[in-house]
Scaffold this motif. Structure first.
Motif, PDB file in Angstrom:
ATOM      1  N   ASN A 124       0.821  -1.209   0.000  1.00  0.00           N
ATOM      2  CA  ASN A 124       0.000   0.000   0.000  1.00  0.00           C
ATOM      3  C   ASN A 124       0.858   1.264   0.000  1.00  0.00           C
ATOM      4  O   ASN A 124       0.544   2.237  -0.679  1.00  0.00           O
ATOM      5  CB  ASN A 124      -0.950   0.012   1.208  1.00  0.00           C
ATOM      6  CG  ASN A 124      -2.018  -1.058   1.058  1.00  0.00           C
ATOM      7  OD1 ASN A 124      -2.314  -1.498  -0.054  1.00  0.00           O
ATOM      8  ND2 ASN A 124      -2.579  -1.504   2.171  1.00  0.00           N
ATOM      9  N   MET A 125       1.946   1.219   0.754  1.00  0.00           N
ATOM     10  CA  MET A 125       2.831   2.387   0.808  1.00  0.00           C
ATOM     11  C   MET A 125       3.448   2.653  -0.560  1.00  0.00           C
ATOM     12  O   MET A 125       3.512   3.783  -1.021  1.00  0.00           O
ATOM     13  CB  MET A 125       3.934   2.164   1.831  1.00  0.00           C
ATOM     14  CG  MET A 125       3.403   2.072   3.224  1.00  0.00           C
ATOM     15  SD  MET A 125       4.693   2.338   4.435  1.00  0.00           S
ATOM     16  CE  MET A 125       4.955   4.082   4.277  1.00  0.00           C
ATOM     17  N   ILE A 126       3.895   1.570  -1.210  1.00  0.00           N
ATOM     18  CA  ILE A 126       4.529   1.719  -2.526  1.00  0.00           C
ATOM     19  C   ILE A 126       3.505   2.250  -3.528  1.00  0.00           C
ATOM     20  O   ILE A 126       3.796   3.144  -4.323  1.00  0.00           O
ATOM     21  CB  ILE A 126       5.156   0.386  -2.991  1.00  0.00           C
ATOM     22  CG1 ILE A 126       6.345   0.040  -2.072  1.00  0.00           C
ATOM     23  CG2 ILE A 126       5.616   0.466  -4.442  1.00  0.00           C
ATOM     24  CD1 ILE A 126       6.945  -1.324  -2.278  1.00  0.00           C
ATOM     25  N   LYS A 127       2.272   1.708  -3.453  1.00  0.00           N
ATOM     26  CA  LYS A 127       1.193   2.157  -4.348  1.00  0.00           C
ATOM     27  C   LYS A 127       0.947   3.650  -4.194  1.00  0.00           C
ATOM     28  O   LYS A 127       0.697   4.354  -5.159  1.00  0.00           O
ATOM     29  CB  LYS A 127      -0.092   1.404  -4.009  1.00  0.00           C
ATOM     30  CG  LYS A 127      -0.393   0.281  -4.980  1.00  0.00           C
ATOM     31  CD  LYS A 127      -1.842  -0.158  -4.863  1.00  0.00           C
ATOM     32  CE  LYS A 127      -1.976  -1.613  -5.292  1.00  0.00           C
ATOM     33  NZ  LYS A 127      -2.738  -2.412  -4.339  1.00  0.00           N
ATOM     34  N   GLU A 128       1.003   4.113  -2.954  1.00  0.00           N
ATOM     35  CA  GLU A 128       0.727   5.532  -2.703  1.00  0.00           C
ATOM     36  C   GLU A 128       1.962   6.399  -2.938  1.00  0.00           C
ATOM     37  O   GLU A 128       1.957   7.592  -2.653  1.00  0.00           O
ATOM     38  CB  GLU A 128       0.242   5.716  -1.255  1.00  0.00           C
ATOM     39  CG  GLU A 128      -1.154   5.161  -1.025  1.00  0.00           C
ATOM     40  CD  GLU A 128      -1.448   4.980   0.459  1.00  0.00           C
ATOM     41  OE1 GLU A 128      -0.808   5.676   1.279  1.00  0.00           O
ATOM     42  OE2 GLU A 128      -2.315   4.160   0.791  1.00  0.00           O
ATOM     43  N   GLY A 129       3.028   5.779  -3.442  1.00  0.00           N
ATOM     44  CA  GLY A 129       4.238   6.540  -3.745  1.00  0.00           C
ATOM     45  C   GLY A 129       5.009   6.954  -2.500  1.00  0.00           C
ATOM     46  O   GLY A 129       5.846   7.850  -2.541  1.00  0.00           O
TER      47      GLY A 129
END
Length: 205
Positions: free
Chosen positions: A62-67
């Motif tokens: 989720n963190m990676i998805k949100e940049g």
């Protein structure tokens, strides 16, 4: 301060840094084969954790998805676990620390200072040429993305290299040379001093 655990030998850690396309992966594989190190890639560990479907993995995804940047502690815990599980005491840590905050956190959490930093120094044009020619179908291998990755590397990772350089801990390798020549230099860096003396003596005799 001193607990019983303090007396045990700390593992040898070498940080491997270099821009995208500097040939880090190839050389890490050579070092593993010749010198018995365990190669740990921070990116691979994060990807494996995501794939495992654990709660931690979902959070990372989720963190990676949100940049967002994954917190240092998360990556460091994965690195620590991999080090413990490996049964080895010599590690190449690849693509980490990516920035000054990573570096400070790693030393604070693990109480380990790297033996040295292996820095693959490669001109941007050469890295671009390599990445575009290897074209492994990675969608992030187009010229704009490569330049962006390179810029991020310069801004974030070079301060880490400079910090360790001020401590005399950087071993800089000219990574623009052919793979074999680069490995000759790498080999010399990893060969313990006493062995070098022995080899030199044999060469004279």
């Amino acid at each position: 301060m001193g607990t019983a655990g303090d007396s045990e030998k700390k593992p040898t850690v070498v940080f491997v840094l270099g821009g995208p396309g500097s040939g880090k992966g190839t050389q890490c594989a050579n070092i593993v084969e010749h010198f018995g190190y365990t190669h740990l890639s921070a990116g691979d560990l994060l990807r494996a954790e995501i794939k495992s479907g654990s709660e931690n993995g979902t959070m990372i995804q989720n963190m990676i998805k949100e940049g967002k940047i994954v917190p240092s502690e998360v990556t460091i815990k994965l690195l620590q676990k991999a080090m413990q599980d490996s049964g080895n005491d010599k590690f190449l840590i690849d693509g980490f620390p990516r920035n000054e905050e990573n570096r400070a956190a790693f030393e604070a959490v693990t109480k380990i200072e790297p033996a040295f930093v292996l820095f693959f120094d490669c001109p941007e044009e050469e890295m671009e040429r390599r990445i575009l020619s290897r074209n492994q179908g990675r969608e992030d291998d187009n010229i704009e993305t490569i330049r962006k990755r390179f810029k991020v590397f310069l801004e974030s990772s070079l301060p880490v290299v400079e910090y360790y350089d001020s401590k005399g801990k950087v071993r800089k390798v000219d990574a623009a040379k052919p793979i074999d020549e680069v490995f000759e230099v790498v080999k010399a860096i990893f060969t313990p001093e006493e062995e070098k003396v022995k080899q030199h003596r044999c060469a004279i005799l």
